[in-house]
Motif scaffolding. Structure first.
Motif, PDB file in Angstrom:
ATOM      1  N   PRO A 247      38.367   7.998  49.062  1.00  0.00           N
ATOM      2  CA  PRO A 247      37.821   7.314  50.142  1.00  0.00           C
ATOM      3  C   PRO A 247      38.061   8.177  51.566  1.00  0.00           C
ATOM      4  CG  PRO A 247      39.269   5.665  49.191  1.00  0.00           C
ATOM      5  CD  PRO A 247      39.396   6.754  48.807  1.00  0.00           C
ATOM      6  N   GLY A 248      37.130   8.425  52.454  1.00  0.00           N
ATOM      7  CA  GLY A 248      37.262   9.286  53.610  1.00  0.00           C
ATOM      8  C   GLY A 248      38.650   9.656  54.528  1.00  0.00           C
ATOM      9  N   SER A 249      39.337  10.177  54.498  1.00  0.00           N
ATOM     10  CA  SER A 249      39.882  10.633  55.375  1.00  0.00           C
ATOM     11  C   SER A 249      38.854  11.251  56.502  1.00  0.00           C
ATOM     12  CB  SER A 249      41.235  11.381  55.295  1.00  0.00           C
ATOM     13  OG  SER A 249      40.787  12.717  54.341  1.00  0.00           O
ATOM     14  N   VAL A 250      40.101  11.027  57.651  1.00  0.00           N
ATOM     15  CA  VAL A 250      40.218  11.339  59.087  1.00  0.00           C
ATOM     16  C   VAL A 250      40.192  12.964  58.935  1.00  0.00           C
ATOM     17  CG1 VAL A 250      40.516  12.081  61.714  1.00  0.00           C
ATOM     18  CG2 VAL A 250      40.774   9.643  60.369  1.00  0.00           C
ATOM     19  N   ASN A 251      39.008  14.238  59.267  1.00  0.00           N
ATOM     20  CA  ASN A 251      38.993  15.416  59.727  1.00  0.00           C
ATOM     21  C   ASN A 251      39.536  15.711  60.980  1.00  0.00           C
ATOM     22  OD1 ASN A 251      38.219  17.579  59.874  1.00  0.00           O
ATOM     23  ND2 ASN A 251      36.965  17.798  58.595  1.00  0.00           N
ATOM     24  N   PRO A 252      41.032  16.190  61.126  1.00  0.00           N
ATOM     25  CA  PRO A 252      41.238  16.723  62.214  1.00  0.00           C
ATOM     26  C   PRO A 252      40.299  17.690  63.034  1.00  0.00           C
ATOM     27  CG  PRO A 252      42.529  17.249  60.931  1.00  0.00           C
ATOM     28  CD  PRO A 252      41.990  16.560  59.842  1.00  0.00           C
ATOM     29  N   THR A 253      39.674  18.557  62.628  1.00  0.00           N
ATOM     30  CA  THR A 253      39.237  19.675  63.329  1.00  0.00           C
ATOM     31  C   THR A 253      37.646  19.217  63.666  1.00  0.00           C
ATOM     32  OG1 THR A 253      37.645  20.364  61.244  1.00  0.00           O
ATOM     33  CG2 THR A 253      39.380  20.642  61.077  1.00  0.00           C
ATOM     34  N   LYS A 254      36.634  17.394  63.365  1.00  0.00           N
ATOM     35  CA  LYS A 254      36.356  17.298  64.221  1.00  0.00           C
ATOM     36  C   LYS A 254      36.533  16.101  64.746  1.00  0.00           C
ATOM     37  CE  LYS A 254      33.608  18.870  60.331  1.00  0.00           C
ATOM     38  NZ  LYS A 254      32.040  18.556  58.897  1.00  0.00           N
ATOM     39  N   LEU A 255      37.641  15.752  65.454  1.00  0.00           N
ATOM     40  CA  LEU A 255      37.621  14.398  65.897  1.00  0.00           C
ATOM     41  C   LEU A 255      37.270  15.392  67.148  1.00  0.00           C
ATOM     42  CD1 LEU A 255      41.460  13.027  65.005  1.00  0.00           C
ATOM     43  CD2 LEU A 255      39.391  11.730  64.949  1.00  0.00           C
ATOM     44  N   THR A 256      36.702  14.544  68.253  1.00  0.00           N
ATOM     45  CA  THR A 256      36.657  14.157  69.461  1.00  0.00           C
ATOM     46  C   THR A 256      37.581  13.653  70.472  1.00  0.00           C
ATOM     47  OG1 THR A 256      35.306  12.379  69.675  1.00  0.00           O
ATOM     48  CG2 THR A 256      34.106  13.973  69.079  1.00  0.00           C
ATOM     49  N   LYS A 257      37.242  13.837  71.510  1.00  0.00           N
ATOM     50  CA  LYS A 257      38.372  13.746  72.418  1.00  0.00           C
ATOM     51  C   LYS A 257      38.791  12.578  72.369  1.00  0.00           C
ATOM     52  CE  LYS A 257      40.123  14.596  77.325  1.00  0.00           C
ATOM     53  NZ  LYS A 257      39.957  15.477  78.003  1.00  0.00           N
ATOM     54  N   GLU A 258      37.441  11.620  72.796  1.00  0.00           N
ATOM     55  CA  GLU A 258      37.360  10.042  72.818  1.00  0.00           C
ATOM     56  C   GLU A 258      38.248   9.224  71.800  1.00  0.00           C
ATOM     57  OE1 GLU A 258      35.203  11.525  75.490  1.00  0.00           O
ATOM     58  OE2 GLU A 258      34.857  12.384  73.129  1.00  0.00           O
ATOM     59  N   ASP A 259      37.606  10.268  70.217  1.00  0.00           N
ATOM     60  CA  ASP A 259      38.627   9.628  69.155  1.00  0.00           C
ATOM     61  C   ASP A 259      39.860  10.029  68.561  1.00  0.00           C
ATOM     62  OD1 ASP A 259      35.228   8.711  67.815  1.00  0.00           O
ATOM     63  OD2 ASP A 259      35.428  10.686  66.913  1.00  0.00           O
ATOM     64  N   PHE A 260      40.151  10.629  69.288  1.00  0.00           N
ATOM     65  CA  PHE A 260      41.506  11.008  69.522  1.00  0.00           C
ATOM     66  C   PHE A 260      42.221   9.746  70.632  1.00  0.00           C
ATOM     67  CE2 PHE A 260      45.234  13.735  70.978  1.00  0.00           C
ATOM     68  CZ  PHE A 260      46.210  13.596  69.791  1.00  0.00           C
ATOM     69  N   TYR A 261      41.660   9.530  71.303  1.00  0.00           N
ATOM     70  CA  TYR A 261      42.206   8.769  72.681  1.00  0.00           C
ATOM     71  C   TYR A 261      42.508   7.728  71.995  1.00  0.00           C
ATOM     72  CZ  TYR A 261      43.006   6.295  76.284  1.00  0.00           C
ATOM     73  OH  TYR A 261      43.664   5.031  77.098  1.00  0.00           O
ATOM     74  N   GLU A 262      41.481   6.854  71.193  1.00  0.00           N
ATOM     75  CA  GLU A 262      41.533   5.381  70.776  1.00  0.00           C
ATOM     76  C   GLU A 262      42.651   5.296  69.349  1.00  0.00           C
ATOM     77  OE1 GLU A 262      38.345   2.925  68.199  1.00  0.00           O
ATOM     78  OE2 GLU A 262      37.335   4.950  68.238  1.00  0.00           O
ATOM     79  N   ILE A 263      42.724   6.403  68.365  1.00  0.00           N
ATOM     80  CA  ILE A 263      44.023   6.981  67.545  1.00  0.00           C
ATOM     81  C   ILE A 263      45.013   6.114  67.940  1.00  0.00           C
ATOM     82  CG2 ILE A 263      45.031   8.116  65.762  1.00  0.00           C
ATOM     83  CD1 ILE A 263      42.004   9.131  64.736  1.00  0.00           C
TER      84      ILE A 263
END
Length: 213
Positions: free
Chosen positions: A155-171
């Protein structure tokens, strides 16, 4: 040398292995069940051995090592399909501990999947993504790894090299555990990188993620 490679290690190694694109696979060996060796010949460079330790790591070697006189069945299968095959692509699947080698072989396109998580596995696929043979048959998390079935990647896992600031904040805002654990697990950094990030940022990694501004 690390006992087990992280997703970041795999990410970096795939980048470093790109010089092997267009190399030829000259032979395959299996010194024992937990180890596979692909002897590769890059263009205008000396041959290299890609040593794969099942479920742990892989590395390049130029050391002359003794090989079995009688190849194991999986090594024989790889010789049948990959001898003199040209490497077309080396990539990481998602941001997981999985490497895909794509070969232009005499029988058609072939893929060798190297899974470096849990107990690890090596899986040979045909041009349609059907498993020709895995080193080990397994059923894991609904994934069936056996001859004759279509290969299904993890299953697909989070790719930290492609996270947006908004995605990071949501996590961070939805996590109920400590920051260092959130970075390690939910941002997919792994423990060592998560601790380094907290240290370099001067933030207490034991704080709850939702309490970090």
């Amino acid at each position: 040398m690390r006992e087990q490679m992280s997703s970041f290690d795999i990410h970096r190694m795939v980048d470093e292995l790109q010089f092997l694109v267009n190399a030829r696979c000259k032979k395959s060996y299996q010194p024992h069940h937990e180890q596979l060796v692909l002897r590769l010949k890059p263009k205008q460079l000396p041959q290299k051995d890609l040593v794969i330790i099942r479920g742990q790591r892989l590395y390049l070697s130029s050391r002359d090592r003794p090989m079995p006189n009688h190849p194991a069945p999986f090594a024989m299968l790889l010789r049948k399909h990959l001898t003199n095959a040209r490497i077309e692509e080396i990539s990481q699947i998602g941001f997981d501990r999985v490497i895909r080698f794509v070969f232009d072989a005499k029988m058609g396109r072939r893929e060798l999947i190297i899974e470096c998580f849990r107990n690890g596995n090596l899986i040979l696929l045909d041009e349609n993504g059907i498993i020709i043979k895995p080193l080990t048959h397994s059923t894991l998390g609904g994934r069936i790894i056996k001859k004759g079935v279509a290969y299904e990647s993890p299953p697909g896992s989070v790719n930290p090299t492609k996270l947006t600031k908004e995605d990071f904040y949501e996590i961070l805002s939805k996590s109920e555990i400590e920051l260092v654990k959130t970075l390690a697990v939910h941002v997919n950094l792994g423990g060592q990188q998560a601790e380094l990030v907290c240290g370099n940022a001067g933030i207490d990694g034991q704080k709850l993620s939702i309490d970090v501004s």
